[in-house]
Scaffold this motif. Structure first.
Motif, short mmCIF file in Angstrom:
data_model
loop_
_atom_site.label_atom_id
_atom_site.label_comp_id
_atom_site.label_asym_id
_atom_site.label_seq_id
_atom_site.Cartn_x
_atom_site.Cartn_y
_atom_site.Cartn_z
N LYS A 1 -3.02 5.45 -1.61
CA LYS A 1 -3.54 4.46 -2.57
C LYS A 1 -4.09 3.24 -1.84
O LYS A 1 -3.81 3.01 -0.67
N ALA A 2 -4.87 2.47 -2.58
CA ALA A 2 -5.44 1.25 -2.02
C ALA A 2 -4.38 0.16 -1.92
O ALA A 2 -3.38 0.18 -2.66
N GLU B 1 -2.70 -3.18 -2.74
CA GLU B 1 -2.73 -3.94 -3.99
C GLU B 1 -1.93 -5.23 -3.87
O GLU B 1 -0.96 -5.33 -3.11
N GLU C 1 8.34 3.73 -7.82
CA GLU C 1 6.92 3.37 -7.70
C GLU C 1 6.70 2.10 -6.88
O GLU C 1 5.55 1.73 -6.60
N GLN D 1 0.85 -1.19 0.00
CA GLN D 1 0.00 0.00 0.00
C GLN D 1 0.88 1.24 0.00
O GLN D 1 1.63 1.48 0.96
#
Length: 121
Positions: free
Chosen positions: A42-43, A45, A88, A38
């Motif tokens: 953001k959610a 994932e 990222e 996470q």
């Protein structure tokens, strides 16, 4: 089953880290295991998952070819080898255990507390 993730840290882009998830309590080898992450804002994932035997593995497209999930049932530990890290990939990484291997959060009943991975550019 109780899970504890560790091994996170700060690494430069292109570098590597290995996360570990130590399990205690119920029989570790009876569970499929997974990693989720996470990022801020953001959610959570899916990242990767491995079946109880290690014979089946799933990866998110974003990490395929760079990350490798594995487990050692004798040591009650799961690993995530992360290579060619990118900014990222920065997130809190969580390990989870469940009855079946799946990309879905809902398939996992037990969660660790998370370990932070920060990739600098």
């Amino acid at each position: 089953v109780q899970l504890q993730a560790y091994g996170g840290g700060l690494v430069q882009a292109g570098g590597s880290l290995r996360l570990s998830c130590a399990a205690s309590g119920r029989t570790f080898s009876g569970y499929a295991m997974s990693w989720f992450r996470q990022a801020p804002g953001k959610a959570r994932e899916f990242v990767a998952a491995i079946s109880w035997s290690g014979g089946s593995r799933l990866y998110a497209d974003s990490v395929k070819g760079r990350f490798t999930i594995s487990r050692d049932n004798a040591k009650n530990t799961m690993y995530l080898q992360m290579n060619s890290l990118k900014p990222e990939d920065t997130a809190v990484y969580y390990c989870a255990a469940g009855a079946i291997i799946s990309r879905s959060r809902g398939a996992y009943d037990y969660w660790g507390q998370g370990t932070l991975v920060t990739v600098s550019s």
